[in-house]
Enzyme design. Structure first.
Site, PDB file in Angstrom:
ATOM      1  N   LYS A   1       0.841  -1.209   0.000  1.00  0.00           N
ATOM      2  CA  LYS A   1       0.000   0.000   0.000  1.00  0.00           C
ATOM      3  C   LYS A   1       0.874   1.256   0.000  1.00  0.00           C
ATOM      4  CE  LYS A   1      -3.891  -2.293   2.151  1.00  0.00           C
ATOM      5  NZ  LYS A   1      -4.494  -2.777   3.395  1.00  0.00           N
TER       6      LYS A   1
ATOM      7  N   GLN B   1      -4.656  -1.499   9.624  1.00  0.00           N
ATOM      8  CA  GLN B   1      -4.585  -2.829   9.019  1.00  0.00           C
ATOM      9  C   GLN B   1      -5.224  -3.858   9.959  1.00  0.00           C
ATOM     10  OE1 GLN B   1      -3.371  -3.558   5.835  1.00  0.00           O
ATOM     11  NE2 GLN B   1      -4.211  -5.583   6.247  1.00  0.00           N
TER      12      GLN B   1
ATOM     13  N   ASP C   1     -11.157   3.184   4.094  1.00  0.00           N
ATOM     14  CA  ASP C   1     -11.532   1.772   4.025  1.00  0.00           C
ATOM     15  C   ASP C   1     -13.053   1.609   4.003  1.00  0.00           C
ATOM     16  OD1 ASP C   1      -9.772  -0.290   3.700  1.00  0.00           O
ATOM     17  OD2 ASP C   1      -9.202  -0.425   5.815  1.00  0.00           O
TER      18      ASP C   1
END
Ligand code: NAD
Length: 296
Positions: free
Chosen positions: A54, A98, A121
């Protein structure tokens, strides 16, 4: 019949190029570049790989990447303090924690602490609500990537029968909401669904997000269906000691019946990071009071 292979890797590459091309105009207007912060707790090998890729993709798109690493025994208070700092940092447009988190940390509390306008997200309850009522917000990256591939392949989805297999908050449920938003007739199938093959057989669009290797077989499909395989399953390969990745769909038999299908790897997987960058660019524009660039 042999289905067309939907090349998610190529589509994601194109999206990343279009995103990079938006950065100079954003910088000219604001004096900075869009920024994405990724928080990693612990040293889970798969999570570390995701975080690294990422960060690399963010920098390649001409954006700023901020990485925060905490030890596996970090406390909830330590993690919440970092999120608070990132919420208040003007250089940060997107915040991603994460998952999964070590067990002493409560995922729901942590996600709830992220500013919904930086929640790239799309996991915050405010963004799930915005999606449900059709307001602009942030949509989880994987299902939004699936929708982009479907629209690229099919065009107008209105009136089509769509079956989503899986009802997770990360993939299945938001996927179903997105397809409903495109005026599909949507069925969500799950582990308690009776006669799954019969349910799948009525679908023009099948999205499989189950986590069971090669579960969906070609003879479950309606001829000409478009199949999106979200599954990532590691199984034993043909060589001793080697593993390989397979999806939730049995590609070989499905390709005999479908009109188009995503491969694993190279289908949905590459879309997830590209859409994360897309959400970050959109967040940056909204936060700066600018209209997000068209065509993303
Ligand atoms: P999850 O475990 O949270 O959800 C799985 C869903 O499948 C559940 O809702 C369950 O009801 C359903 N299910 C389980 N067994 C079933 C059965 N026999 N019949 C019908 N439904 C059944 O998983 P998830 O997080 O939604 O992920 C699903 C898959 O997608 C996994 O393989 C995961 O690795 C993959 N994934 C890929 C990406 C990507 O970037 N490509 C992103 C997220 C998840």
């Amino acid at each position: 019949m042999s289905a067309d292979r939907i090349d998610g890797k190529a589509f994601a590459g194109g999206l990343r190029e279009r995103l990079a091309a938006t950065v100079p105009a954003f910088t000219a207007a604001t004096g900075r570049v869009p920024g994405l912060a990724v928080v990693l707790v612990g040293e889970d090998p798969a999570s570390s790989v995701y975080v690294r890729s990422k960060g690399k993709a963010t920098v390649e798109a001409g954006m700023a990447s901020f990485e925060h690493k905490l030890p596996a025994d970090a406390t909830q208070a330590e993690l919440l303090a970092i999120i608070d700092q990132l919420n208040r940092d003007d250089a940060v447009d997107g915040i991603l924690v994460q998952l999964p988190l070590p067990k002493q940390l409560d995922e729901q509390t942590v996600i709830a602490a992220i500013d919904p306008d930086k929640d790239v997200d799309g996991f915050h309850i405010a963004n799930a609500g915005r999606l449900a009522v059709g307001q602009p917000g942030f949509v989880p990256c994987t299902p939004l990537g699936c929708l982009m591939l479907l629209k690229d392949r099919i065009g107008d989805l209105s009136g089509l029968e769509a079956v989503v297999i899986g009802r997770s908050n990360i993939v299945g449920k938001p996927m179903a909401q997105l397809l409903l938003g495109e005026s599909c007739t949507v069925t969500i199938a799950h582990s308690r669904t009776r006669d799954l093959p019969a349910v799948v057989r009525r679908a023009d669009i099948v999205v499989a997000a189950v986590g069971r290797p090669e579960m969906v077989k070609g003879d479950w499909l309606k001829a000409g269906a478009v199949v999106i395989d979200v599954g990532i399953n590691r199984v034993a390969g043909s060589e001793a000691g080697k593993t390989k990745l397979v999806g939730d769909v049995d590609y070989a038999s499905a390709a005999e019946v479908a009109s188009a299908i995503t491969p694993v790897p190279g289908g949905v997987g590459p879309m997830t990071i590209a859409v994360l960058l897309r959400n970050t660019v959109v967040a940056a524009h909204r936060r700066a009071g600018l209209a997000p660039p068209a065509g993303l």
